[in-house]
Design a protein around this motif. Structure first.
Motif, PDB file in Angstrom:
ATOM      1  N   ASP A 164     -13.556  14.445 -34.538  1.00  0.00           N
ATOM      2  CA  ASP A 164     -14.403  15.066 -34.820  1.00  0.00           C
ATOM      3  C   ASP A 164     -15.892  14.344 -33.581  1.00  0.00           C
ATOM      4  OD1 ASP A 164     -17.494  16.131 -36.390  1.00  0.00           O
ATOM      5  OD2 ASP A 164     -17.432  14.543 -36.227  1.00  0.00           O
ATOM      6  N   GLY A 165     -15.334  12.709 -33.550  1.00  0.00           N
ATOM      7  CA  GLY A 165     -16.451  12.436 -32.312  1.00  0.00           C
ATOM      8  C   GLY A 165     -16.840  12.997 -30.972  1.00  0.00           C
ATOM      9  N   GLY A 166     -15.341  12.918 -31.004  1.00  0.00           N
ATOM     10  CA  GLY A 166     -14.690  13.197 -29.276  1.00  0.00           C
ATOM     11  C   GLY A 166     -16.139  14.591 -28.945  1.00  0.00           C
ATOM     12  N   PHE A 167     -15.675  15.667 -29.723  1.00  0.00           N
ATOM     13  CA  PHE A 167     -16.415  16.579 -29.216  1.00  0.00           C
ATOM     14  C   PHE A 167     -17.372  16.296 -29.473  1.00  0.00           C
ATOM     15  CE2 PHE A 167     -12.914  19.507 -30.109  1.00  0.00           C
ATOM     16  CZ  PHE A 167     -13.455  20.188 -29.057  1.00  0.00           C
ATOM     17  N   ASN A 168     -18.165  15.877 -30.426  1.00  0.00           N
ATOM     18  CA  ASN A 168     -19.936  15.460 -30.752  1.00  0.00           C
ATOM     19  C   ASN A 168     -20.443  14.405 -29.206  1.00  0.00           C
ATOM     20  OD1 ASN A 168     -21.691  16.129 -32.704  1.00  0.00           O
ATOM     21  ND2 ASN A 168     -19.150  15.952 -34.183  1.00  0.00           N
ATOM     22  N   VAL A 169     -19.920  13.093 -28.978  1.00  0.00           N
ATOM     23  CA  VAL A 169     -19.776  12.462 -28.253  1.00  0.00           C
ATOM     24  C   VAL A 169     -19.658  13.643 -26.869  1.00  0.00           C
ATOM     25  CG1 VAL A 169     -19.028  11.083 -26.238  1.00  0.00           C
ATOM     26  CG2 VAL A 169     -19.259  10.658 -29.016  1.00  0.00           C
ATOM     27  N   SER A 170     -18.921  14.079 -26.430  1.00  0.00           N
ATOM     28  CA  SER A 170     -18.920  14.333 -25.510  1.00  0.00           C
ATOM     29  C   SER A 170     -19.803  16.084 -24.925  1.00  0.00           C
ATOM     30  CB  SER A 170     -17.533  15.719 -25.275  1.00  0.00           C
ATOM     31  OG  SER A 170     -16.462  14.532 -25.242  1.00  0.00           O
ATOM     32  N   VAL A 171     -20.560  16.717 -25.714  1.00  0.00           N
ATOM     33  CA  VAL A 171     -21.164  17.967 -26.551  1.00  0.00           C
ATOM     34  C   VAL A 171     -22.654  16.772 -25.833  1.00  0.00           C
ATOM     35  CG1 VAL A 171     -22.637  18.854 -27.052  1.00  0.00           C
ATOM     36  CG2 VAL A 171     -20.653  19.483 -27.376  1.00  0.00           C
ATOM     37  N   TYR A 172     -23.468  15.701 -26.622  1.00  0.00           N
ATOM     38  CA  TYR A 172     -23.709  14.722 -26.300  1.00  0.00           C
ATOM     39  C   TYR A 172     -24.350  13.980 -24.960  1.00  0.00           C
ATOM     40  CZ  TYR A 172     -27.364  14.103 -30.530  1.00  0.00           C
ATOM     41  OH  TYR A 172     -28.169  13.527 -31.114  1.00  0.00           O
ATOM     42  N   ASP A 176     -24.002   7.762 -14.628  1.00  0.00           N
ATOM     43  CA  ASP A 176     -22.817   7.823 -15.565  1.00  0.00           C
ATOM     44  C   ASP A 176     -22.875   6.716 -16.087  1.00  0.00           C
ATOM     45  OD1 ASP A 176     -22.878   4.978 -14.025  1.00  0.00           O
ATOM     46  OD2 ASP A 176     -20.449   5.921 -13.792  1.00  0.00           O
ATOM     47  N   THR A 177     -24.407   6.516 -17.145  1.00  0.00           N
ATOM     48  CA  THR A 177     -23.576   5.296 -18.377  1.00  0.00           C
ATOM     49  C   THR A 177     -24.387   6.570 -19.243  1.00  0.00           C
ATOM     50  OG1 THR A 177     -25.901   5.159 -18.912  1.00  0.00           O
ATOM     51  CG2 THR A 177     -24.790   3.591 -17.478  1.00  0.00           C
ATOM     52  N   LYS A 178     -24.399   7.643 -19.646  1.00  0.00           N
ATOM     53  CA  LYS A 178     -24.424   8.881 -20.898  1.00  0.00           C
ATOM     54  C   LYS A 178     -23.239   8.879 -21.302  1.00  0.00           C
ATOM     55  CE  LYS A 178     -28.339  11.767 -18.726  1.00  0.00           C
ATOM     56  NZ  LYS A 178     -28.727  10.437 -17.337  1.00  0.00           N
ATOM     57  N   ALA A 179     -21.942   8.811 -21.275  1.00  0.00           N
ATOM     58  CA  ALA A 179     -21.308   9.293 -21.388  1.00  0.00           C
ATOM     59  C   ALA A 179     -20.593   8.002 -22.399  1.00  0.00           C
ATOM     60  CB  ALA A 179     -20.055   9.032 -21.419  1.00  0.00           C
ATOM     61  N   LYS A 180     -20.884   6.450 -22.229  1.00  0.00           N
ATOM     62  CA  LYS A 180     -20.969   5.692 -22.629  1.00  0.00           C
ATOM     63  C   LYS A 180     -21.737   4.975 -23.586  1.00  0.00           C
ATOM     64  CE  LYS A 180     -22.182   1.545 -20.648  1.00  0.00           C
ATOM     65  NZ  LYS A 180     -22.697   0.264 -19.760  1.00  0.00           N
ATOM     66  N   ASN A 181     -23.420   5.037 -22.882  1.00  0.00           N
ATOM     67  CA  ASN A 181     -24.499   4.988 -24.285  1.00  0.00           C
ATOM     68  C   ASN A 181     -24.452   5.964 -25.499  1.00  0.00           C
ATOM     69  OD1 ASN A 181     -25.172   3.171 -22.979  1.00  0.00           O
ATOM     70  ND2 ASN A 181     -27.230   4.208 -21.739  1.00  0.00           N
ATOM     71  N   THR A 182     -24.083   6.801 -25.036  1.00  0.00           N
ATOM     72  CA  THR A 182     -23.383   7.946 -26.703  1.00  0.00           C
ATOM     73  C   THR A 182     -22.745   7.500 -27.287  1.00  0.00           C
ATOM     74  OG1 THR A 182     -24.598  10.034 -24.592  1.00  0.00           O
ATOM     75  CG2 THR A 182     -22.856  10.525 -26.751  1.00  0.00           C
ATOM     76  N   GLY A 183     -21.590   6.962 -27.122  1.00  0.00           N
ATOM     77  CA  GLY A 183     -20.221   6.581 -28.017  1.00  0.00           C
ATOM     78  C   GLY A 183     -20.659   5.007 -28.381  1.00  0.00           C
ATOM     79  N   ILE A 184     -21.479   4.848 -28.046  1.00  0.00           N
ATOM     80  CA  ILE A 184     -22.237   3.327 -28.501  1.00  0.00           C
ATOM     81  C   ILE A 184     -23.168   4.008 -30.058  1.00  0.00           C
ATOM     82  CG2 ILE A 184     -23.729   1.471 -28.438  1.00  0.00           C
ATOM     83  CD1 ILE A 184     -22.331   1.271 -25.733  1.00  0.00           C
ATOM     84  N   GLY A 196     -30.744  12.072 -29.034  1.00  0.00           N
ATOM     85  CA  GLY A 196     -30.893  12.667 -28.083  1.00  0.00           C
ATOM     86  C   GLY A 196     -32.006  12.287 -26.529  1.00  0.00           C
ATOM     87  N   GLU A 197     -33.180  12.737 -26.898  1.00  0.00           N
ATOM     88  CA  GLU A 197     -34.349  12.174 -26.115  1.00  0.00           C
ATOM     89  C   GLU A 197     -33.850  10.465 -26.064  1.00  0.00           C
ATOM     90  OE1 GLU A 197     -38.530  13.407 -24.579  1.00  0.00           O
ATOM     91  OE2 GLU A 197     -37.842  13.323 -27.085  1.00  0.00           O
ATOM     92  N   VAL A 198     -34.062   9.883 -26.543  1.00  0.00           N
ATOM     93  CA  VAL A 198     -33.651   8.241 -26.014  1.00  0.00           C
ATOM     94  C   VAL A 198     -32.855   7.899 -25.498  1.00  0.00           C
ATOM     95  CG1 VAL A 198     -33.194   6.318 -27.428  1.00  0.00           C
ATOM     96  CG2 VAL A 198     -35.224   7.481 -28.395  1.00  0.00           C
ATOM     97  N   ILE A 199     -31.465   8.009 -25.681  1.00  0.00           N
ATOM     98  CA  ILE A 199     -30.503   8.639 -25.617  1.00  0.00           C
ATOM     99  C   ILE A 199     -30.303   8.498 -24.019  1.00  0.00           C
ATOM    100  CG2 ILE A 199     -27.571   9.004 -24.916  1.00  0.00           C
ATOM    101  CD1 ILE A 199     -27.983   8.931 -28.242  1.00  0.00           C
ATOM    102  N   ALA A 200     -30.729  10.117 -23.773  1.00  0.00           N
ATOM    103  CA  ALA A 200     -31.165  10.277 -21.815  1.00  0.00           C
ATOM    104  C   ALA A 200     -31.440  10.045 -21.120  1.00  0.00           C
ATOM    105  CB  ALA A 200     -31.406  11.737 -22.164  1.00  0.00           C
ATOM    106  N   LYS A 201     -33.054   8.954 -21.916  1.00  0.00           N
ATOM    107  CA  LYS A 201     -34.229   8.170 -20.903  1.00  0.00           C
ATOM    108  C   LYS A 201     -33.784   7.414 -21.073  1.00  0.00           C
ATOM    109  CE  LYS A 201     -38.364  11.478 -21.772  1.00  0.00           C
ATOM    110  NZ  LYS A 201     -39.491  11.345 -22.451  1.00  0.00           N
ATOM    111  N   ASN A 202     -33.068   6.616 -20.968  1.00  0.00           N
ATOM    112  CA  ASN A 202     -32.420   5.346 -21.520  1.00  0.00           C
ATOM    113  C   ASN A 202     -30.818   5.352 -20.568  1.00  0.00           C
ATOM    114  OD1 ASN A 202     -34.653   3.121 -23.006  1.00  0.00           O
ATOM    115  ND2 ASN A 202     -34.557   4.840 -24.075  1.00  0.00           N
ATOM    116  N   SER A 203     -30.717   6.082 -19.969  1.00  0.00           N
ATOM    117  CA  SER A 203     -28.970   6.483 -19.816  1.00  0.00           C
ATOM    118  C   SER A 203     -28.635   6.665 -18.312  1.00  0.00           C
ATOM    119  CB  SER A 203     -28.433   7.157 -20.639  1.00  0.00           C
ATOM    120  OG  SER A 203     -27.998   6.975 -21.320  1.00  0.00           O
ATOM    121  N   PRO A 204     -29.349   5.582 -17.336  1.00  0.00           N
ATOM    122  CA  PRO A 204     -29.348   6.639 -15.821  1.00  0.00           C
ATOM    123  C   PRO A 204     -28.087   6.505 -15.210  1.00  0.00           C
ATOM    124  CG  PRO A 204     -29.890   4.096 -16.474  1.00  0.00           C
ATOM    125  CD  PRO A 204     -30.074   4.384 -17.432  1.00  0.00           C
TER     126      PRO A 204
END
Length: 366
Positions: free
Chosen positions: A282-290, A64-72, A54-62
């Motif tokens: 299940d993936g929709g909930f996890n991606v959105s929460v992340y 509004d790219t967090k949702a896209k990168n979380t999905g990837i 989670g920290e890697v995704i948050a710090k590498n997603s400037p």
């Protein structure tokens, strides 16, 4: 949280993957002491690896790219489910029993893949920006207690943002137990062909991978609340299909074949379609929460993701305790109720303007 904070994400990911690899290898010749010991270590490693992810995704997603990168991330993460089950399907063939030799080969191959994946964590490039470097230098000048990440996590537990997120997080824990243990158990009880177990895993993996790419791209168009609503509809349709097509004792019977008669005849093709739906919901909930956690707690994401994984694992463990005793309709009722509550809770949170969420969160990050 402590490991990710003081060991760095790269080292934390590597160390936390060691119990995963050890657990797979120990199943080649399992002993009671090794299985229980490595299970406990695996649980500890799981908390660290998900917090660091989670920290890697948050710090590498400037921006509004967090949702896209979380999905990837979610899609790539679930390729393991797809590839592993494809291997099982072709290796087991039409076997009705798994021999010791087959078990040895299966866990040896999976263990090697785990070891290779574990080593790739060391190849991650550093993600520190200049601001991160200055923050680290400041921390060196003013050292914090090693217990500070725990203190931060406790503070985050009490934020009103996390209060709204508990609903969907609880659902992800119940859903995790359902697709990882109950759904596969049902397939094994209803259909005697062992290769169907792998097919069920393959279809669930396809759903999870599709969820990552689909919901990650749709988030910018329909919003995180739209993704949650679509996932809720998919989940509720899935639970209805499971209710009418599976025997009520399919998740609890100790016999090879469930004894109760379903409302409609069980069908492997419908079951595989439900596997895809299970992954999508299940993936929709996890991606959105992340994505929500990475956005709201952007400045200090590790404690927030630690709380998320702690609550999810706790609920999943509680669900595992009752899943072997409750008849299927009651389990589906718990899933549907927690899904609806999680949907309403998440949508309520999303109604607040982003500025309010971020400004309030900063009070707990300072």
């Amino acid at each position: 949280g402590i490991n990710a904070e003081y060991g760095g994400c790269k080292i934390s990911l590597f160390l936390s993957a060691i119990p995963y690899t050890g657990f797979v290898f120990c199943m080649i010749n399992p002993y009671l002491w090794s299985v229980f010991t490595l299970s406990a270590l695996l649980g500890a490693g799981g908390g660290v690896i998900w917090t660091a992810n989670g920290e890697v995704i948050a710090k590498n997603s400037p921006g509004d790219t967090k949702a896209k990168n979380t999905g990837i991330f979610w899609s790539w993460f679930n390729t393991s489910m797809l590839l592993g089950n494809i291997f099982l399907y072709f290796y087991l063939g039409n076997s009705e029993q798994i021999s010791d030799k087959q078990r040895h080969v299966i866990y040896l191959v999976l263990g090697i893949f785990c070891a290779v994946g574990m080593c790739t964590f060391l190849l991650l490039a550093p993600s520190e920006t200049q601001a991160d470097v200055e923050t680290v230098n400041e921390a060196v000048r003013e050292p914090q207690s090693i217990l500070q990440p725990i203190v931060d996590a406790v503070k985050f537990c009490k934020t009103w943002q996390m209060g709204f997120l508990y609903g969907p997080i609880i659902f992800t824990g119940v859903s995790l137990n359902f697709w990882s243990s109950v759904f596969i158990t049902i397939i094994g009880d209803v259909f005697p062909n062992r290769s169907y177990l792998a097919l069920g895993g393959i279809c669930t993996g396809i759903g999870e991978i599709s969820a990552g790419f689909l919901w990650g791209r749709l988030t910018n168009k329909i919003g995180r609340h739209g993704v949650i609503m679509c996932s809720t509809v998919i989940n509720c349709c899935l639970y209805y299909l499971a209710f009418i097509s599976f025997p009520f004792d399919a998740a609890t019977t100790s016999a090879a074949i469930a004894q109760d008669n379903p409302i409609i005849a069980s069908n492997i093709y419908l079951t595989l379609a439900m596997g895809v739906m299970l992954g999508l919901g299940d993936g929709g909930f996890n991606v959105s929460v992340y994505a929500a956690l990475g956005t709201i707690f952007e400045d200090n994401p590790a404690p927030a993701f630690a709380v998320f994984k702690f609550v999810q694992s706790l609920i999943s463990a509680a669900a595992f305790l009752y899943c072997g005793h409750l008849l299927l309709p009651f389990q589906l009722g718990i899933l549907a109720l927690s899904c609806l509550v999680g949907c309403v809770s998440f949508i309520t949170l999303e109604r607040y303007p982003p500025q309010v969420l971020l400004l309030e969160a900063e009070e707990y990050q300072d």
